[in-house]
Design an enzyme around this catalytic site. Structure first.
Site, short mmCIF file in Angstrom:
data_model
loop_
_atom_site.label_atom_id
_atom_site.label_comp_id
_atom_site.label_asym_id
_atom_site.label_seq_id
_atom_site.Cartn_x
_atom_site.Cartn_y
_atom_site.Cartn_z
N LYS A 1 83.67 41.88 10.73
CA LYS A 1 84.46 43.02 10.27
C LYS A 1 85.74 43.17 11.09
O LYS A 1 85.86 42.62 12.18
CB LYS A 1 83.62 44.30 10.37
CG LYS A 1 82.30 44.17 9.60
CD LYS A 1 81.45 45.40 9.67
CE LYS A 1 80.13 45.17 8.96
NZ LYS A 1 79.21 44.34 9.75
N TYR B 1 79.81 46.16 17.30
CA TYR B 1 78.43 46.16 17.74
C TYR B 1 78.33 45.72 19.20
O TYR B 1 78.29 44.54 19.52
CB TYR B 1 77.58 45.24 16.87
CG TYR B 1 77.59 45.57 15.39
CD1 TYR B 1 77.87 46.86 14.94
CD2 TYR B 1 77.33 44.59 14.45
CE1 TYR B 1 77.88 47.16 13.59
CE2 TYR B 1 77.33 44.88 13.09
CZ TYR B 1 77.62 46.16 12.67
OH TYR B 1 77.63 46.45 11.32
N ASP C 1 75.42 38.88 9.20
CA ASP C 1 76.53 39.83 9.23
C ASP C 1 76.64 40.45 10.61
O ASP C 1 75.64 40.85 11.22
CB ASP C 1 76.31 40.94 8.20
CG ASP C 1 77.41 42.00 8.28
OD1 ASP C 1 78.55 41.71 7.87
OD2 ASP C 1 77.13 43.11 8.80
#
Length: 336
Positions: free
Chosen positions: A77, A51, A46
């Protein structure tokens, strides 16, 4: 398709630390950690554009580039678009998570949950990840921790934008599943109440851990079980404090949390088990939990996670944990 049938195991790998969260992580260290995860049989990864402003996706994509794509499950995401122009990472406003990725890339991060931004975000992620498809897409951080009192307006933008796009992509077979990836229970509770669109699962970080689970047990988890919607538990070590670190909720742990962790450690030591084993097995004991996805930046941590999942925890530990008031009486335990 349920998430439990889609995921290849109960232990995945959360890649937020690969974005140089908290510290400057070298490219070599990041690559070695992903390699260790693969070698230990982990096949669910994931990540997110957020990030390190795309850094974690780039590093994960590089590390997985030589692996057969049909042998692993990949989720990322939407909600942040990463631009080519740069900004000062230390000056970013991340709500309660200020300075989280100040060691990541300096690329400008645009927060947007509209339909157009969702499609662009997916296209950019595919390029950074060096892949032609995503299995799961989470709608990222539409909650109070980033947006304060404005979170409901952000949620509504996502509901009419990102939600509908992801539902269409799933129905068309472009992705296999979608849901929310958040650090608060309220947006998930709202989404479970919707007639449509209907997500397949949720990624809940930090809210179903040994240290913080009361709120999730009140309404969210019983409703998820009733509706057959599975949960992926992110941050099972509560940002590191349960794995020997000093952070809780991405900040230095407050005194009452340190005291609680000390009591859990003492109990674990008496029973000859690791706190990591207690943390992972606690999160997985709830029937709604499909997987846990701890993060890491050192290969040795991966080995610890795999071992913790297989560790035998005596029933007496769980009984004492509950009797001491260190977990909610409502929380299912592995011995229940």
């Amino acid at each position: 398709m349920t998430i439990k049938s889609l995921l290849p195991g109960r232990l995945g790998f959360g890649t937020a630390p690969l974005g140089s969260m908290f510290r400057d992580v070298s490219t070599e260290e990041a690559a070695a950690t992903v390699d260790a995860a693969w070698e230990h049989g982990i096949r669910y990864y994931d990540t997110a554009p957020f990030y390190g402003a795309g850094l974690a996706e780039i590093r994960l994509g590089d590390a997985l580039a030589g692996r057969p794509r049909d042998q692993y499950v990949l989720s990322t995401k939407v909600g942040r678009v990463i631009l080519d122009e740069v900004e000062d990472p230390a000056a970013r406003d991340f709500g309660e998570k200020g300075g989280l990725f100040e060691h990541g890339r300096p690329n400008k991060i645009v927060h947007e949950w509209t339909a157009d931004a969702t499609l662009r975000s997916i296209e950019d992620s595919l390029r950074r990840l060096r892949t032609d498809r995503l299995d799961i897409v989470w709608v990222h951080d539409i909650a109070q921790d980033f947006h304060g009192d404005d979170w409901l307006a952000v949620y509504e933008t996502a509901r009419t934008g990102a939600f509908r796009v992801l539902q269409r992509l799933r129905d068309e077979g472009v992705i296999k599943a979608w849901g929310l990836g958040v650090n608060r229970v309220e947006p998930i509770e709202l989404t479970l109440d919707l007639d449509e669109p209907k997500p397949d699962a949720f990624l809940l970080a930090g809210r179903y851990t040994l240290l913080d689970h009361d709120r999730a047990l009140q309404r969210l988890l019983p409703t998820a079980v009733d509706q057959g919607v599975d949960l992926v538990v992110g941050g099972p070590y509560s940002s590191g404090i349960l794995a020997g670190g000093t952070h809780f909720e991405y900040q230095d742990a407050p005194a009452h949390i340190v005291e609680k962790v000390t009591r859990i450690k003492e109990l674990a030591e008496r029973h000859g088990i690791s706190v990591k084993a207690a943390a992972l097995q606690f999160a997985l004991a709830h029937p709604a939990t499909a997987a846990v996805i701890p993060g890491a930046t050192r290969p040795s941590r991966i080995a610890e996670d795999v071992a913790a999942l297989d560790e035998t925890v005596p029933a007496a530990f769980w009984t004492e944990l509950r009797d001491a008031g260190l977990v909610s009486p409502l929380a299912p335990l592995p011995t229940d």
